[in-house]
Design a protein around this motif. Structure first.
Motif, PDB file in Angstrom:
ATOM      1  N   ASN A  44      11.966 -29.012 -13.946  1.00 42.82           N
ATOM      2  CA  ASN A  44      10.775 -28.182 -14.103  1.00 42.82           C
ATOM      3  C   ASN A  44      10.326 -27.641 -12.749  1.00 42.82           C
ATOM      4  N   LYS A  45       9.171 -26.993 -12.706  1.00 43.17           N
ATOM      5  CA  LYS A  45       8.742 -26.368 -11.449  1.00 43.17           C
ATOM      6  C   LYS A  45       8.388 -27.412 -10.386  1.00 43.17           C
ATOM      7  N   LEU A  46       7.910 -28.587 -10.803  1.00 42.55           N
ATOM      8  CA  LEU A  46       7.633 -29.647  -9.829  1.00 42.55           C
ATOM      9  C   LEU A  46       8.928 -30.168  -9.233  1.00 42.55           C
ATOM     10  N   PHE A  47       9.963 -30.299 -10.059  1.00 39.31           N
ATOM     11  CA  PHE A  47      11.269 -30.714  -9.546  1.00 39.31           C
ATOM     12  C   PHE A  47      11.785 -29.692  -8.536  1.00 39.31           C
ATOM     13  N   ASN A  48      11.720 -28.410  -8.884  1.00 40.30           N
ATOM     14  CA  ASN A  48      12.195 -27.357  -7.982  1.00 40.30           C
ATOM     15  C   ASN A  48      11.436 -27.365  -6.667  1.00 40.30           C
ATOM     16  N   PHE A  49      10.113 -27.588  -6.751  1.00 35.61           N
ATOM     17  CA  PHE A  49       9.304 -27.655  -5.538  1.00 35.61           C
ATOM     18  C   PHE A  49       9.715 -28.847  -4.675  1.00 35.61           C
ATOM     19  N   THR A  50       9.902 -30.006  -5.296  1.00 40.57           N
ATOM     20  CA  THR A  50      10.249 -31.215  -4.542  1.00 40.57           C
ATOM     21  C   THR A  50      11.607 -31.084  -3.860  1.00 40.57           C
ATOM     22  N   LEU A  74      12.097 -31.090   0.098  1.00 40.63           N
ATOM     23  CA  LEU A  74      12.916 -32.180   0.635  1.00 40.63           C
ATOM     24  C   LEU A  74      14.074 -31.645   1.463  1.00 40.63           C
ATOM     25  N   SER A  75      14.837 -30.720   0.905  1.00 39.73           N
ATOM     26  CA  SER A  75      15.984 -30.172   1.633  1.00 39.73           C
ATOM     27  C   SER A  75      15.522 -29.362   2.840  1.00 39.73           C
ATOM     28  N   GLY A  76      14.396 -28.648   2.696  1.00 38.79           N
ATOM     29  CA  GLY A  76      13.883 -27.854   3.816  1.00 38.79           C
ATOM     30  C   GLY A  76      13.402 -28.720   4.963  1.00 38.79           C
ATOM     31  N   SER A  77      12.752 -29.831   4.642  1.00 40.39           N
ATOM     32  CA  SER A  77      12.253 -30.718   5.700  1.00 40.39           C
ATOM     33  C   SER A  77      13.403 -31.390   6.444  1.00 40.39           C
ATOM     34  N   ILE A  78      14.466 -31.725   5.742  1.00 43.22           N
ATOM     35  CA  ILE A  78      15.640 -32.306   6.407  1.00 43.22           C
ATOM     36  C   ILE A  78      16.208 -31.315   7.419  1.00 43.22           C
ATOM     37  N   ARG A  79      16.322 -30.053   7.014  1.00 39.73           N
ATOM     38  CA  ARG A  79      16.803 -29.025   7.954  1.00 39.73           C
ATOM     39  C   ARG A  79      15.842 -28.865   9.126  1.00 39.73           C
ATOM     40  N   PHE A 110      20.224 -41.029  -1.118  1.00 39.99           N
ATOM     41  CA  PHE A 110      19.846 -39.800  -0.429  1.00 39.99           C
ATOM     42  C   PHE A 110      20.490 -39.840   0.960  1.00 39.99           C
ATOM     43  N   GLU A 111      21.671 -39.290   1.057  1.00 40.21           N
ATOM     44  CA  GLU A 111      22.478 -39.393   2.274  1.00 40.21           C
ATOM     45  C   GLU A 111      21.782 -38.830   3.506  1.00 40.21           C
ATOM     46  N   GLN A 112      21.054 -37.723   3.347  1.00 43.36           N
ATOM     47  CA  GLN A 112      20.502 -37.013   4.492  1.00 43.36           C
ATOM     48  C   GLN A 112      19.067 -37.392   4.819  1.00 43.36           C
ATOM     49  N   ALA A 113      18.465 -38.279   4.014  1.00 41.91           N
ATOM     50  CA  ALA A 113      17.083 -38.693   4.263  1.00 41.91           C
ATOM     51  C   ALA A 113      17.045 -39.764   5.345  1.00 41.91           C
TER      52      ALA A 113
END
Length: 411
Positions: A48-54, A58-63, A136-139
């Motif tokens: 859903n939209k909350l999943f897409n936001f998370t 998450l991926s953006g903060s890792i970058r 979560f490999e990159q966290a």
């Protein structure tokens, strides 16, 4: 805190002269100031939209942290971002069902999230894990003190600590915000604290002071609330350290200087960042429940303990408040028709204070939501490509509560 630091960084990177005004004696002294901050995101089991936001945050903060860490390493040896990986354990039947549902409904790259069995989880963590997990490999985890030092090394950022902003006033003539601050200084010769007023002027202002934002009349209508949390730290020679962040009902970080940090509690009733013995007991009881073989009674008796508490800033929908500060009275007047027709006013634009922005309400998600929030503020001020979808921008909009409450006829 994290929101102010990330925002200052993004604006400074655009070449703007940034003035960071902080009430405390340094950065990351509030809820953002734990020794270790774990990047822990609870994902919905449906796309859903909350999943897409998370996933986006998450991926953006890792970058974001990877890029900043790499850039900082060019000039000094500061290490603030530790990409240890993170285990989300299926520690009870409810969590097992949620993870099963997640794996059935969602398909994501394995380098971001993948299912692993108990044996592999044990290998990843270095501890004895008896349940399956999401990996979560990159966290990982962040050292907020080193992080703030890295950001504040930017010469475009001027920091004013021990300055408490008392008022924000817009000057229509020069179209700047006038900021009145009270500064407290402690003399090395006199034990008393002296105070004096100092004034700042800026074209743009970003309010990023967590629960204290309510003291400003422009944004005191926003429904943020404090959520107290306490972290427990333990040191004992027999304790084995995890190689990765482990999450169950709470979290456990890899050891730092032989200290193991775990927690954290959630307390909506207490609005003071005080240490409670009951919270220490709760943290110990919790980790024994979801990671039963790590902490035993004999270890607790002979261990050194340390405790820290802070007041997270959260919101009714548990999403941050990020964007232009709305003029509440004018918004209520302009969108009054929503009380009788939820589809009215679709072509109407809201009323906002000029060049005043807010970035609060990150709760326990700040490690992975503040980078995107900072990008959004940067986009408002500097332009360029939007950092997120319009749907996500609206989800975080400070005006969303006024609109929702009008439709519900609560105002």
């Amino acid at each position: 805190g994290l929101s102010g630091l990330a925002t200052a960084h993004e604006l400074a990177q655009q070449g703007l002269s940034v003035c960071l005004i902080e009430e405390k004696s340094g950065a990351a002294k509030g809820a953002s100031g734990q020794t270790q901050l774990a990047m822990y995101a609870k994902l919905p089991s449906e796309a859903n939209k909350l999943f897409n936001f998370t996933i986006h945050t998450l991926s953006g903060s890792i970058r974001f942290y990877n890029a900043l860490q790499k850039n900082i390493e060019k000039t000094n040896a500061l290490k603030f971002w530790h990409q240890s990986g993170l285990l989300q354990l299926a520690w009870n039947e409810k969590e097992h069902k949620k993870q099963t549902s997640f794996l059935t409904n969602i398909r994501l790259p394995e380098e971001l999230i993948k299912h692993i069995d108990a044996k592999t989880a044990s290998e990843k963590s270095g501890l004895n894990i008896e349940v399956d997990a999401l990996w979560f490999e990159q966290a990982g985890w962040l050292d907020p003190n080193s992080y703030s030092e890295a950001i504040l090394s930017n010469t475009n950022i001027n920091s004013f600590f021990n300055h408490k902003v008392k008022s924000l006033t817009y000057n229509d003539i020069n179209q700047h915000w006038e900021i009145s601050a009270e500064t407290s200084t402690i003399s090395s010769f006199e034990p008393s604290v002296s105070s004096k007023n100092k004034r700042f002027s800026a074209k743009y202002v970003v309010i990023a002071n967590s629960n204290d934002a309510k003291r400003f009349s422009q944004v005191n209508h926003l429904p943020s609330k404090p959520l107290r949390g306490q972290v427990t730290s333990i040191r004992h020679e027999s304790l084995k350290g995890s190689k990765a962040v482990i999450c169950g009902e709470g979290y456990l970080c890899p050891p730092l200087n032989n200290w193991h940090h775990f927690g954290a509690t959630f307390d909506l009733k207490c609005h003071e960042a005080v240490i409670k013995e009951t919270d220490t007991e709760q943290n110990i009881k919790s980790i024994k429940n979801w990671l039963p073989e790590w902490l035993i009674t004999d270890t607790i008796k002979g261990a050194d303990f340390h405790h820290s508490a802070g007041l997270r800033c959260t919101t009714p929908d548990y999403l941050p408040i990020v964007g232009q500060a709305p003029i509440s009275e004018k918004m209520i007047e302009d969108f009054a028709k929503l009380r009788v027709d939820s589809n009215a006013c679709k072509e109407r634009y809201g009323s906002y204070y000029p060049n005043l922005f807010i970035n609060i309400g990150h709760g326990s998600k700040g490690l992975f939501t503040t980078p995107l929030a900072a990008h959004i503020i940067r986009h408002y001020i500097c332009g360029g490509l939007p950092p997120c979808s319009e749907e996500h921008r609206v989800m975080l909009s400070p005006a969303r509560f006024i609109i929702k409450h009008l439709i519900q006829r609560r105002i």
